[in-house]
Motif scaffolding. Structure first.
Motif, PDB file in Angstrom:
ATOM      1  N   TYR A  50      -5.103   2.307 -18.899  1.00 41.08           N
ATOM      2  CA  TYR A  50      -3.646   2.407 -18.809  1.00 41.08           C
ATOM      3  C   TYR A  50      -3.138   1.947 -17.448  1.00 41.08           C
ATOM      4  CZ  TYR A  50      -3.732   5.018 -23.160  1.00 41.08           C
ATOM      5  OH  TYR A  50      -3.903   5.385 -24.477  1.00 41.08           O
ATOM      6  N   GLY A  51      -2.060   1.185 -17.460  1.00 42.17           N
ATOM      7  CA  GLY A  51      -1.446   0.697 -16.232  1.00 42.17           C
ATOM      8  C   GLY A  51      -0.489  -0.434 -16.545  1.00 42.17           C
ATOM      9  N   ASP A  52       0.115  -0.975 -15.506  1.00 40.13           N
ATOM     10  CA  ASP A  52       1.143  -2.005 -15.665  1.00 40.13           C
ATOM     11  C   ASP A  52       0.670  -3.361 -15.167  1.00 40.13           C
ATOM     12  OD1 ASP A  52       3.778  -2.803 -16.416  1.00 40.13           O
ATOM     13  OD2 ASP A  52       4.391  -2.753 -14.312  1.00 40.13           O
ATOM     14  N   ALA A  53      -0.533  -3.415 -14.598  1.00 37.30           N
ATOM     15  CA  ALA A  53      -1.000  -4.648 -13.957  1.00 37.30           C
ATOM     16  C   ALA A  53      -1.927  -5.465 -14.858  1.00 37.30           C
ATOM     17  CB  ALA A  53      -1.711  -4.316 -12.647  1.00 37.30           C
ATOM     18  N   LEU A 182       3.057   6.323   1.886  1.00 38.09           N
ATOM     19  CA  LEU A 182       3.341   5.395   0.802  1.00 38.09           C
ATOM     20  C   LEU A 182       4.629   5.789   0.096  1.00 38.09           C
ATOM     21  CD1 LEU A 182      -0.241   5.167  -0.717  1.00 38.09           C
ATOM     22  CD2 LEU A 182       0.833   3.567   0.866  1.00 38.09           C
ATOM     23  N   GLY A 183       5.283   4.818  -0.524  1.00 35.07           N
ATOM     24  CA  GLY A 183       6.538   5.078  -1.217  1.00 35.07           C
ATOM     25  C   GLY A 183       6.325   5.775  -2.544  1.00 35.07           C
ATOM     26  N   THR A 184       7.398   5.889  -3.282  1.00 35.97           N
ATOM     27  CA  THR A 184       7.398   6.636  -4.526  1.00 35.97           C
ATOM     28  C   THR A 184       6.275   6.195  -5.460  1.00 35.97           C
ATOM     29  OG1 THR A 184       9.784   6.881  -4.372  1.00 35.97           O
ATOM     30  CG2 THR A 184       8.790   7.228  -6.536  1.00 35.97           C
ATOM     31  N   ARG A 185       5.373   7.145  -5.756  1.00 32.60           N
ATOM     32  CA  ARG A 185       4.288   6.960  -6.721  1.00 32.60           C
ATOM     33  C   ARG A 185       3.282   5.887  -6.336  1.00 32.60           C
ATOM     34  NH1 ARG A 185       4.122  11.198 -10.504  1.00 32.60           N
ATOM     35  NH2 ARG A 185       6.172  12.130 -10.329  1.00 32.60           N
ATOM     36  N   LEU A 186       3.425   5.259  -5.193  1.00 33.55           N
ATOM     37  CA  LEU A 186       2.520   4.168  -4.858  1.00 33.55           C
ATOM     38  C   LEU A 186       1.106   4.661  -4.615  1.00 33.55           C
ATOM     39  CD1 LEU A 186       2.801   1.126  -4.634  1.00 33.55           C
ATOM     40  CD2 LEU A 186       3.092   1.382  -2.169  1.00 33.55           C
ATOM     41  N   GLN A 187       0.971   5.931  -4.246  1.00 32.24           N
ATOM     42  CA  GLN A 187      -0.362   6.474  -4.017  1.00 32.24           C
ATOM     43  C   GLN A 187      -1.199   6.504  -5.283  1.00 32.24           C
ATOM     44  OE1 GLN A 187      -0.933  10.808  -3.786  1.00 32.24           O
ATOM     45  NE2 GLN A 187       1.284  10.986  -3.487  1.00 32.24           N
ATOM     46  N   MET A 188      -0.578   6.297  -6.443  1.00 32.21           N
ATOM     47  CA  MET A 188      -1.318   6.364  -7.702  1.00 32.21           C
ATOM     48  C   MET A 188      -2.002   5.053  -8.062  1.00 32.21           C
ATOM     49  SD  MET A 188       1.205   8.640 -10.067  1.00 32.21           S
ATOM     50  CE  MET A 188       1.616  10.315  -9.582  1.00 32.21           C
ATOM     51  N   ALA A 189      -1.688   3.963  -7.365  1.00 29.91           N
ATOM     52  CA  ALA A 189      -2.304   2.675  -7.657  1.00 29.91           C
ATOM     53  C   ALA A 189      -3.673   2.576  -6.987  1.00 29.91           C
ATOM     54  CB  ALA A 189      -1.403   1.539  -7.179  1.00 29.91           C
ATOM     55  N   PRO A 196      -6.031  -2.207 -14.644  1.00 32.05           N
ATOM     56  CA  PRO A 196      -4.676  -2.006 -15.167  1.00 32.05           C
ATOM     57  C   PRO A 196      -3.759  -1.305 -14.168  1.00 32.05           C
ATOM     58  CG  PRO A 196      -6.306  -1.430 -16.831  1.00 32.05           C
ATOM     59  CD  PRO A 196      -7.056  -1.649 -15.558  1.00 32.05           C
ATOM     60  N   ASN A 197      -4.338  -0.546 -13.248  1.00 33.60           N
ATOM     61  CA  ASN A 197      -3.535   0.198 -12.279  1.00 33.60           C
ATOM     62  C   ASN A 197      -3.718  -0.336 -10.858  1.00 33.60           C
ATOM     63  OD1 ASN A 197      -1.640   2.236 -11.694  1.00 33.60           O
ATOM     64  ND2 ASN A 197      -3.253   3.646 -11.051  1.00 33.60           N
ATOM     65  N   THR A 198      -4.086  -1.602 -10.745  1.00 33.34           N
ATOM     66  CA  THR A 198      -4.231  -2.236  -9.432  1.00 33.34           C
ATOM     67  C   THR A 198      -2.862  -2.461  -8.789  1.00 33.34           C
ATOM     68  OG1 THR A 198      -6.301  -3.346 -10.021  1.00 33.34           O
ATOM     69  CG2 THR A 198      -5.013  -4.332  -8.244  1.00 33.34           C
ATOM     70  N   LEU A 199      -2.775  -2.222  -7.487  1.00 38.99           N
ATOM     71  CA  LEU A 199      -1.555  -2.522  -6.750  1.00 38.99           C
ATOM     72  C   LEU A 199      -1.251  -4.010  -6.880  1.00 38.99           C
ATOM     73  CD1 LEU A 199       0.635  -1.511  -4.775  1.00 38.99           C
ATOM     74  CD2 LEU A 199      -0.920  -2.129  -2.907  1.00 38.99           C
ATOM     75  N   THR A 200      -0.112  -4.326  -7.500  1.00 41.18           N
ATOM     76  CA  THR A 200       0.214  -5.710  -7.841  1.00 41.18           C
ATOM     77  C   THR A 200       1.699  -5.955  -7.611  1.00 41.18           C
ATOM     78  OG1 THR A 200      -1.482  -5.671  -9.584  1.00 41.18           O
ATOM     79  CG2 THR A 200       0.138  -7.449  -9.684  1.00 41.18           C
ATOM     80  N   PRO A 201       2.070  -7.024  -6.920  1.00 39.08           N
ATOM     81  CA  PRO A 201       3.504  -7.316  -6.716  1.00 39.08           C
ATOM     82  C   PRO A 201       4.242  -7.415  -8.045  1.00 39.08           C
ATOM     83  CG  PRO A 201       2.157  -8.725  -5.317  1.00 39.08           C
ATOM     84  CD  PRO A 201       1.202  -8.014  -6.236  1.00 39.08           C
ATOM     85  N   GLY A 202       5.399  -6.770  -8.113  1.00 39.19           N
ATOM     86  CA  GLY A 202       6.213  -6.830  -9.313  1.00 39.19           C
ATOM     87  C   GLY A 202       5.762  -5.918 -10.433  1.00 39.19           C
TER      88      GLY A 202
END
Length: 338
Positions: A50-53, A182-189, A196-202
């Motif tokens: 699960y993730g957005d990346a 870190l900003g909002t929820r960024l610590q979860m990446a 799928p949950n890699t820190l990714t631009p956009g």
């Protein structure tokens, strides 16, 4: 109430998909064991899929055949392993940190099996720090707080469920080179590439927020949710099944003794994991607690009103009658009608 459709987070849906057609008696040790063990499998899949990346094979993850195979992994005793599945034959991949936690959990499980001894609620990898996750507020209002939840229904049946939540300082790691957290929820990446949950631009980091709507024959009948970080989908599953399976009304379902486990990599720093852990409220039947311990769960008995911050609203589409419930836990929930 038979809900024909749900609109919550996918981990909640997968926990439902993992259930057999017939459930044990609501609140029994068999019932809690089944839900906890299914929750472990869903959370393991969350970590791998699960993730957005990246593309999420959601249809496969929620499909009947996939979850039937996963369901077969649930045994009579508590699992202490992190076991993501292979939807559509794909190979699961974990972050380096999650992989280390999984290896440590597997090693501890084998050691436990060889020794035949019990183990208290301990950590695999980095220590789990109670209270380091999503902030909460004490009954006297003295402690920190952040996430809240609200459900609204009107006389025409329009419904909304929302779980507003932002960033906070007290549990957010500071970037040493920059001097700010870190900003909002960024610590979860994760920083590992290709997940799928890699820190990714956009792309957004995966979150724990899971406001939910239940529909019957396409008509909204209930909105519900809770703050609580990684516990949200667990508390909501218990609540939803208390209504649909246990036959309780909204307030009875909210009030019912609840529980959570931390047998998966947490979403909050230090991202720990407690294999075999299970925390229950002290109002839980002592016989159920004893039976769960015999099954190998490391049961921690917490305060009588400590598990959950649920609220819910409902509308009967046949009569138009509105109902609502608020959680007495935390002494901050309200159910209001006019």
């Amino acid at each position: 109430m038979q809900a024909g459709r749900l609109e919550p987070g996918p981990v909640f849906l997968q926990q439902l998909a993992l259930l057999p057609d017939r459930l044990p008696a609501h609140g029994s040790a068999d019932y809690v064991h089944l839900l906890v063990e299914g929750g472990k499998l869903a959370m393991a899949d969350r970590e791998a899929w699960y993730g957005d990346a990246a593309d999420v094979p959601l249809d496969a993850l929620l499909s009947g055949p996939y979850n039937a195979g996963r369901r077969a992994l649930v045994g009579d005793t508590a699992s202490r392993e992190l076991r993501p599945g292979s939807p559509g034959g794909r190979t699961p991949r974990l972050s380096a940190h999650a992989h280390a936690l999984a290896v440590a959990a597997r090693s501890r499980s084998r050691s436990r099996s060889r020794s035949g001894s019990g183990q208290g609620p301990g950590a695999a990898g980095e220590p789990y720090a109670p209270g380091a996750g999503e902030p909460t507020v004490a009954t006297d209002g003295s402690t920190r707080g952040d996430t809240c939840h609200i459900d609204v229904v009107d006389r025409w049946g329009n419904m909304v469920a929302a779980t507003p939540s932002g960033g906070w300082l007290q549990s957010n790691p500071v970037v040493p080179e920059l001097g700010f957290p870190l900003g909002t929820r960024l610590q979860m990446a994760w920083l590992d590439p290709g997940l799928p949950n890699t820190l990714t631009p956009g792309r957004r980091p995966r979150t724990t927020l899971s406001p939910s709507l239940a529909l019957r024959d396409g008509v909204p009948v209930m909105a519900f949710g809770t703050p609580g970080g990684d516990h949200q989908d667990q508390w909501q599953l218990h609540f939803f099944l208390a209504v649909t399976h246990g036959g309780l009304d909204l307030q009875e379902a909210v009030d019912a003794p609840n529980w959570h486990h931390d047998a998966f990599p947490g979403s909050f720093h230090p991202r720990g994991m407690r294999p075999g852990s299970l925390t229950v409220e002290s109002r839980t039947d002592p016989a159920v607690i004893a039976a769960l311990r015999r099954r190998g769960h490391d049961v921690t008995v917490a305060g009588p009103w400590s598990e959950g911050r649920l609220c819910a609203v409902a509308r009967d589409p046949r009569t138009g009658i509105l109902s609502a419930a608020a959680d007495p836990r935390g002494a901050q929930g309200y159910a209001v009608g006019r």
